[in-house]
Design a protein around this motif. Structure first.
Motif, PDB file in Angstrom:
ATOM      1  N   THR A  54       0.829  -1.207   0.000  1.00 26.80           N
ATOM      2  CA  THR A  54       0.000   0.000   0.000  1.00 26.80           C
ATOM      3  C   THR A  54       0.862   1.254   0.000  1.00 26.80           C
ATOM      4  O   THR A  54       0.581   2.220  -0.722  1.00 26.80           O
ATOM      5  N   ASN A 123      -3.488  -0.686   9.821  1.00 24.47           N
ATOM      6  CA  ASN A 123      -3.202  -1.984   9.229  1.00 24.47           C
ATOM      7  C   ASN A 123      -2.456  -2.930  10.163  1.00 24.47           C
ATOM      8  O   ASN A 123      -2.604  -4.149  10.049  1.00 24.47           O
ATOM      9  N   VAL A 172      -7.977  -2.012   7.979  1.00 22.65           N
ATOM     10  CA  VAL A 172      -7.818  -3.370   7.473  1.00 22.65           C
ATOM     11  C   VAL A 172      -8.430  -4.344   8.480  1.00 22.65           C
ATOM     12  O   VAL A 172      -7.936  -4.493   9.601  1.00 22.65           O
ATOM     13  N   LEU A 256      -7.210  -0.606  -1.135  1.00 23.01           N
ATOM     14  CA  LEU A 256      -6.947   0.500  -0.213  1.00 23.01           C
ATOM     15  C   LEU A 256      -6.776   1.807  -0.965  1.00 23.01           C
ATOM     16  O   LEU A 256      -7.248   2.858  -0.507  1.00 23.01           O
TER      17      LEU A 256
END
Length: 282
Positions: A54, A123, A172, A256
């Motif tokens: 990400t 996350n 997440v 994301l």
């Protein structure tokens, strides 16, 4: 078969990406289009796995990225180099997201470095296998909840002092939030809490123009896997899903990105499901 890989285990928590064989695919697969141009982001657990993929994808799309990590210095340094190779700034912030004071400090450091904050990606996570609920110690329960849900509260509380209209929070969660997991009971419980947190914060912040969404990955080839499972299970990890393979971090990161950029301007309180075809309730 495509899903197979050498049996392997790591006895370190958190796991290390550079010791995995094969190493996960994290590089973006397509050219950027400036969807995050001028934006800044904080990503917890940004040193490896989904967090690394990400971070690099956000950089390719124009964002400067603060990478929050526990102590995986070599992995974090590789992520920093990958972000900078995309022409963006990277800030490494080492510390424990279980501690509220650290979360507050991490956000302050990112804002000081970049001048603002537009995107928060929660996350970082922890999991341990337990075959029986009675095998989950008080210490394990505390560590799992403090890492997986307390930290999301702490980071979001700190970020709200800086996020403005048009900002985005992406949390997440996991497929286990929806289907459960008989050997990851405490972990699955925290992921259910993250899903509820996402929906609640979306409602709470909608009038301020801050969108809050989530991503619920299925089996993804990250350091979590050799750190958590026996070697023989690692070799066939992901074979149980309809696509019969584990996903790669760079197959999750675009979800994301979508939720962090204006492509998803009509999304809030939603969860996307990159899970290899497992059908779950939305």
């Amino acid at each position: 078969m495509e899903n197979q890989r050498p049996p392997q285990m790591q006895d370190r928590d958190p796991g290390l990406e550079h010791e995995m064989r094969p190493e996960p695919d994290y590089q973006p697969r397509f050219p950027g289009s400036g969807r995050l141009a001028g934006k800044t982001a904080i990503i917890t657990g940004g040193d490896s796995g989904i967090g690394r993929a990400t971070a690099v994808l956000f950089a390719r799309e124009g964002a400067d990225v603060a990478i929050v990590y526990l102590d995986e210095d070599r992995d974090a340094e590789e992520t920093r180099k990958a972000v900078e190779a995309e022409g963006r700034k990277a800030l490494l912030i080492r510390g424990n997201v279980r501690e509220k004071a650290f979360c507050t400090s991490a956000v302050s450091r990112a804002v000081e470095e970049f001048g603002k904050l537009d995107i928060l990606v929660n996350n970082a996570a922890h999991q341990e296998i337990a075959e029986d609920l009675r095998d989950i110690s008080e210490e394990q329960l505390a560590k799992t909840f403090e890492t997986n849900i307390y930290a999301y509260f702490f980071m979001t509380q700190a970020a709200l002092d800086h996020l403005e209209m048009g900002s985005a929070i992406v949390n997440v969660t996991s497929v286990n939030s929806y289907k459960g997991n008989d050997t990851l009971i405490d972990y699955s419980s925290t992921k259910g809490a993250i899903t509820a947190f996402t929906r609640s914060m979306a409602s709470n912040l909608v009038e301020k123009g801050i969108r809050v969404n989530g991503v619920a990955p299925g089996p993804i080839w990250t350091p979590f896997i050799p750190m958590s499972f026996p070697a023989e299970k690692v070799a066939e990890f992901g074979a149980q899903v309809p696509m019969a393979r584990a996903g790669q971090p760079n197959e999750v990161a675009p979800a994301l990105l979508f939720l962090a950029c204006e492509d998803s301007s009509y999304f809030t309180g939603q969860v996307l499901h990159p899970n290899g075809g497992t059908i779950v309730g939305a």
